[in-house]
Scaffold this motif. Structure first.
Motif, PDB file in Angstrom:
ATOM      1  N   ASN A  16       2.531  -4.024  -9.670  1.00  0.00           N
ATOM      2  CA  ASN A  16       2.081  -3.853  -8.278  1.00  0.00           C
ATOM      3  C   ASN A  16       1.341  -5.101  -7.796  1.00  0.00           C
ATOM      4  O   ASN A  16       1.588  -5.601  -6.701  1.00  0.00           O
ATOM      5  N   ASP A  17       0.446  -5.605  -8.646  1.00  0.00           N
ATOM      6  CA  ASP A  17      -0.316  -6.800  -8.263  1.00  0.00           C
ATOM      7  C   ASP A  17       0.617  -7.976  -8.015  1.00  0.00           C
ATOM      8  O   ASP A  17       0.410  -8.762  -7.090  1.00  0.00           O
ATOM      9  N   TYR A  18       1.655  -8.090  -8.837  1.00  0.00           N
ATOM     10  CA  TYR A  18       2.561  -9.231  -8.653  1.00  0.00           C
ATOM     11  C   TYR A  18       3.400  -9.085  -7.391  1.00  0.00           C
ATOM     12  O   TYR A  18       3.482 -10.022  -6.597  1.00  0.00           O
ATOM     13  N   VAL A  19       4.004  -7.921  -7.192  1.00  0.00           N
ATOM     14  CA  VAL A  19       4.885  -7.802  -6.020  1.00  0.00           C
ATOM     15  C   VAL A  19       4.105  -7.748  -4.703  1.00  0.00           C
ATOM     16  O   VAL A  19       4.674  -7.960  -3.639  1.00  0.00           O
ATOM     17  N   THR A  20       2.805  -7.479  -4.773  1.00  0.00           N
ATOM     18  CA  THR A  20       2.015  -7.519  -3.544  1.00  0.00           C
ATOM     19  C   THR A  20       1.272  -8.849  -3.399  1.00  0.00           C
ATOM     20  O   THR A  20       0.468  -9.010  -2.489  1.00  0.00           O
TER      21      THR A  20
ATOM     22  N   GLU B 217      14.402  -0.573  -5.994  1.00  0.00           N
ATOM     23  CA  GLU B 217      13.705   0.282  -5.036  1.00  0.00           C
ATOM     24  C   GLU B 217      12.380   0.817  -5.601  1.00  0.00           C
ATOM     25  O   GLU B 217      11.356   0.818  -4.927  1.00  0.00           O
ATOM     26  N   GLN B 218      12.436   1.239  -6.850  1.00  0.00           N
ATOM     27  CA  GLN B 218      11.222   1.780  -7.473  1.00  0.00           C
ATOM     28  C   GLN B 218      10.194   0.665  -7.710  1.00  0.00           C
ATOM     29  O   GLN B 218       9.011   0.828  -7.403  1.00  0.00           O
ATOM     30  N   ILE B 219      10.662  -0.472  -8.217  1.00  0.00           N
ATOM     31  CA  ILE B 219       9.735  -1.567  -8.519  1.00  0.00           C
ATOM     32  C   ILE B 219       8.992  -2.018  -7.256  1.00  0.00           C
ATOM     33  O   ILE B 219       7.816  -2.339  -7.293  1.00  0.00           O
ATOM     34  N   PHE B 220       9.695  -1.995  -6.118  1.00  0.00           N
ATOM     35  CA  PHE B 220       9.069  -2.517  -4.897  1.00  0.00           C
ATOM     36  C   PHE B 220       8.419  -1.441  -4.021  1.00  0.00           C
ATOM     37  O   PHE B 220       7.836  -1.762  -2.992  1.00  0.00           O
ATOM     38  N   THR B 221       8.564  -0.178  -4.390  1.00  0.00           N
ATOM     39  CA  THR B 221       7.847   0.835  -3.614  1.00  0.00           C
ATOM     40  C   THR B 221       6.777   1.528  -4.442  1.00  0.00           C
ATOM     41  O   THR B 221       5.671   1.729  -3.968  1.00  0.00           O
TER      42      THR B 221
ATOM     43  N   ALA C 297       5.130  -5.080   0.011  1.00  0.00           N
ATOM     44  CA  ALA C 297       5.821  -4.251  -0.976  1.00  0.00           C
ATOM     45  C   ALA C 297       4.827  -3.293  -1.620  1.00  0.00           C
ATOM     46  O   ALA C 297       3.619  -3.402  -1.422  1.00  0.00           O
ATOM     47  N   ALA C 298       5.370  -2.352  -2.357  1.00  0.00           N
ATOM     48  CA  ALA C 298       4.607  -1.459  -3.226  1.00  0.00           C
ATOM     49  C   ALA C 298       3.373  -0.872  -2.538  1.00  0.00           C
ATOM     50  O   ALA C 298       3.484  -0.343  -1.444  1.00  0.00           O
ATOM     51  N   SER C 299       2.188  -1.015  -3.146  1.00  0.00           N
ATOM     52  CA  SER C 299       1.015  -0.324  -2.606  1.00  0.00           C
ATOM     53  C   SER C 299       0.690  -0.775  -1.173  1.00  0.00           C
ATOM     54  O   SER C 299       0.243   0.032  -0.361  1.00  0.00           O
ATOM     55  N   ASP C 300       0.942  -2.045  -0.862  1.00  0.00           N
ATOM     56  CA  ASP C 300       0.669  -2.516   0.505  1.00  0.00           C
ATOM     57  C   ASP C 300       1.616  -1.867   1.515  1.00  0.00           C
ATOM     58  O   ASP C 300       1.215  -1.515   2.623  1.00  0.00           O
ATOM     59  N   LEU C 301       2.859  -1.744   1.108  1.00  0.00           N
ATOM     60  CA  LEU C 301       3.844  -1.136   2.005  1.00  0.00           C
ATOM     61  C   LEU C 301       3.502   0.334   2.226  1.00  0.00           C
ATOM     62  O   LEU C 301       3.513   0.831   3.363  1.00  0.00           O
ATOM     63  N   ARG C 302       3.173   1.022   1.149  1.00  0.00           N
ATOM     64  CA  ARG C 302       2.810   2.442   1.285  1.00  0.00           C
ATOM     65  C   ARG C 302       1.569   2.587   2.155  1.00  0.00           C
ATOM     66  O   ARG C 302       1.454   3.503   2.975  1.00  0.00           O
ATOM     67  N   PHE C 303       0.637   1.665   1.978  1.00  0.00           N
ATOM     68  CA  PHE C 303      -0.587   1.698   2.761  1.00  0.00           C
ATOM     69  C   PHE C 303      -0.278   1.568   4.253  1.00  0.00           C
ATOM     70  O   PHE C 303      -0.783   2.342   5.079  1.00  0.00           O
ATOM     71  N   LEU C 304       0.566   0.609   4.599  1.00  0.00           N
ATOM     72  CA  LEU C 304       0.890   0.402   6.014  1.00  0.00           C
ATOM     73  C   LEU C 304       1.634   1.601   6.600  1.00  0.00           C
ATOM     74  O   LEU C 304       1.359   2.023   7.720  1.00  0.00           O
ATOM     75  N   LEU C 305       2.572   2.156   5.835  1.00  0.00           N
ATOM     76  CA  LEU C 305       3.266   3.350   6.321  1.00  0.00           C
ATOM     77  C   LEU C 305       2.264   4.490   6.482  1.00  0.00           C
ATOM     78  O   LEU C 305       2.323   5.256   7.446  1.00  0.00           O
ATOM     79  N   GLY C 306       1.337   4.571   5.532  1.00  0.00           N
ATOM     80  CA  GLY C 306       0.318   5.615   5.570  1.00  0.00           C
ATOM     81  C   GLY C 306      -0.549   5.498   6.815  1.00  0.00           C
ATOM     82  O   GLY C 306      -0.803   6.480   7.519  1.00  0.00           O
ATOM     83  N   ILE C 307      -0.983   4.288   7.110  1.00  0.00           N
ATOM     84  CA  ILE C 307      -1.804   4.056   8.300  1.00  0.00           C
ATOM     85  C   ILE C 307      -1.051   4.531   9.540  1.00  0.00           C
ATOM     86  O   ILE C 307      -1.586   5.221  10.404  1.00  0.00           O
ATOM     87  N   SER C 308       0.215   4.157   9.596  1.00  0.00           N
ATOM     88  CA  SER C 308       0.988   4.480  10.782  1.00  0.00           C
ATOM     89  C   SER C 308       1.157   5.997  10.939  1.00  0.00           C
ATOM     90  O   SER C 308       1.092   6.539  12.045  1.00  0.00           O
TER      91      SER C 308
END
Ligand SMILES: Nc1ncnc2c1ncn2[C@@H]1O[C@H](COP(=O)(O)OP(=O)(O)OP(=O)(O)O)[C@@H](O)[C@H]1O
Ligand SMILES: [Mg+2]
Lengths: 253, 222
Positions: free
Chosen positions: A245-249, A233-237, B73-84
């Protein structure tokens, strides 16, 4: 807390000839959980997996330094029999490789079952391992037909059943779904989710989303190093390291 | 993942910023209505509101589509939730500006109201908080976002003072009750806009760092 960790790995270094394939990896792997290992091609995932059941011993150019404890015991200790170790730590490979034999024989021909003669016991083992691999219902009426006539996804579950029949404690999987369609992949993933109650599972996957779906914890490997390890959960959020971050995105390379 | 997805994220952000500019314009129209008694822009604000409502739906659909198709995932997911989330905040801010303008035009039909010192002061802080919150999002600036969070209390205090003043007015000049009530509602609307700006700032921190700072659950030392 020793009992809660199946593997405790301290400062593992693996050399392939002069090149370093793994650089000071330290990780504690909890029992009855799924550890996902992700990372780009060549980052050392397979070498890491193969260190855990000493399959790397089979490659003369490879040398291993550091300590790997399985239930508190050093697996590289001279007293340890690698064949017995590989029975405790079973492995499923990327490409399913069933024997050109019947479904039934694929399971009972496992080397560690060689000495079992009792038909009843063997029948039982076939049924339980196929059931655990979520394959029983699909094949129970054709156990005597060739395993090569199964679909790719079924073959992969058969390979999983073969490993399960050896009654291992740990199951290593190296990209087990790489050639599978989404439905077969889901079947394997469901099986892993149930199997972790009784086994410790380590899953190498090139598909980060698969790790996100099934792993409890995830480790990210990059260029022979483990960059980050944490709850999936932490790794992917909110990964701590920018490279994670660069890899999972998908921003890598 | 393909370049395509990152382009999509950029155009989504652009769309949100377009919506942000429309709402920013609405806020400044509301400010002018209150401070300069200029209610000629009521029509503009209505048009903007209609566009904002449409954009809100478009942006949510766009977010949904990108999440479904790319499983970010990660920063992209947070970004999309943030936009919404910001999308919803912007729409609310727009609604408040419409209410403010309507309220003031009704008041002005009846009488000239003397400006209250604290009202323009509060309104100025609120509109700058709002602008800054959008700017903090554009550049994902956590420090800027934190500064906005700190200003929220100031707005609350000013609103309290304004309401006290208006209560005094009602006591002294009961015939001005309607005006005073209307101005209290206006002060409340501006205070709500400040709340939305604060929410946007919290989203910025979440998108940038993955920390949820809502409701002061955060460790103050962090
Ligand atoms: N046959 C080989 N001979 C020499 N070096 C090898 C060989 N196989 C792997 N290596 C070395 O070990 C490193 C790690 O390889 P490994 O197979 O563990 O990567 P991986 O992360 O599993 O990649 P992939 O996702 O492609 O399977 C490689 O960078 C390579 O330098
Ligand atoms: Mg590999």
């Amino acid at each position: 807390m020793e009992g809660d960790y199946k593997f405790r790995i301290n400062n593992l270094n693996v050399f392939w000839g002069k090149a370093q394939a793994l650089r000071s990896i330290s990780i504690d792997i909890p029992a009855n959980r799924i550890l996902g290992i992700i990372g780009p091609s060549g980052s050392g995932k397979t070498v890491f997996l193969r260190s855990l059941n000493r399959m790397n011993d089979l490659v003369p150019e490879i040398s291993v330094e550091g300590r790997i404890l399985l239930d508190g015991e050093d697996i590289y200790h001279p007293d340890v029999d690698p064949v017995k170790l590989r029975k405790r730590v079973g492995m499923v490979f990327a490409l399913p490789v069933p024997l050109p034999a019947s479904i039934y024989d694929n399971i009972v021909f496992s080397p560690s079952l060689f000495r079992i003669r009792d038909r009843k016991k063997l029948n039982h083992l076939v049924e339980t391992s196929l059931t655990s691999a979520f394959l029983w219902d699909e094949v129970k009426d054709r156990l005597k037909t060739s395993a090569l006539r199964l679909s790719g996804g079924q073959q992969q579950r058969l390979c999983l059943a073969r490993v399960l029949a050896m009654e291992p404690e740990v199951i290593l999987l190296d990209e087990p779904c790489s050639g599978l369609d989404p439905i077969s992949t889901a079947a394997i993933e469901d099986a892993l989710g149930i199997l972790k109650k009784n086994f410790t599972i380590i899953l190498v996957t090139n598909n980060t989303k698969q790790a996100a779906r099934v792993a409890d914890n995830t480790a990210f490997f990059l260029m022979s190093e483990m960059i980050e390890y944490g709850a999936t959960e932490q790794i992917f959020t909110m990964p701590r390291d920018k490279r994670t971050n660069d890899y999972v995105t998908g921003r890598f390379g | 993942m393909d370049r395509h997805f990152f382009d999509e994220l950029n155009s989504l952000k652009q769309e949100l910023l377009n919506m942000g500019s429309l709402v920013e314009e609405m806020v400044s129209i509301a400010v002018r209505a209150l401070v300069e008694h200029d209610v000629n822009l009521l029509e503009t604000i209505r048009q903007n509101e209609a566009r904002v409502n449409r954009l809100q739906v478009d942006i949510d659909e766009y977010c949904l589509k990108l999440i479904a198709l790319h499983q970010p995932a990660a920063s992209d997911l947070r970004f999309l939730l943030g936009i919404s989330k910001i999308n919803a905040e912007l729409e609310r801010v727009g609604d408040h500006t419409v209410n403010i303008c309507k309220g003031i035009s009704v008041v002005l039909e009846k009488e000239q109201v003397k400006p209250f010192i604290d009202m323009p002061k509060m309104v100025e802080i609120v509109s700058s908080m709002f602008k800054e919150s959008l700017h903090a999002f554009v550049i994902l600036d956590v420090d800027k976002a934190r500064m906005i969070l700190l200003r929220d209390d100031q707005v609350d205090q000013l609103r309290y003072k304004i309401i006290q003043e208006l209560i005094e007015l009602m006591k002294k000049e009961p015939e001005k009750v309607e005006t005073a009530v209307s101005l209290i509602l206006t002060a409340n609307s501006f205070e709500k806009i400040a709340d939305h700006a604060t929410n946007i700032a919290e989203v910025v921190i979440f998108v940038a760092q993955g920390k949820d700072v809502r409701h002061h659950f955060e460790d103050p030392l962090l």
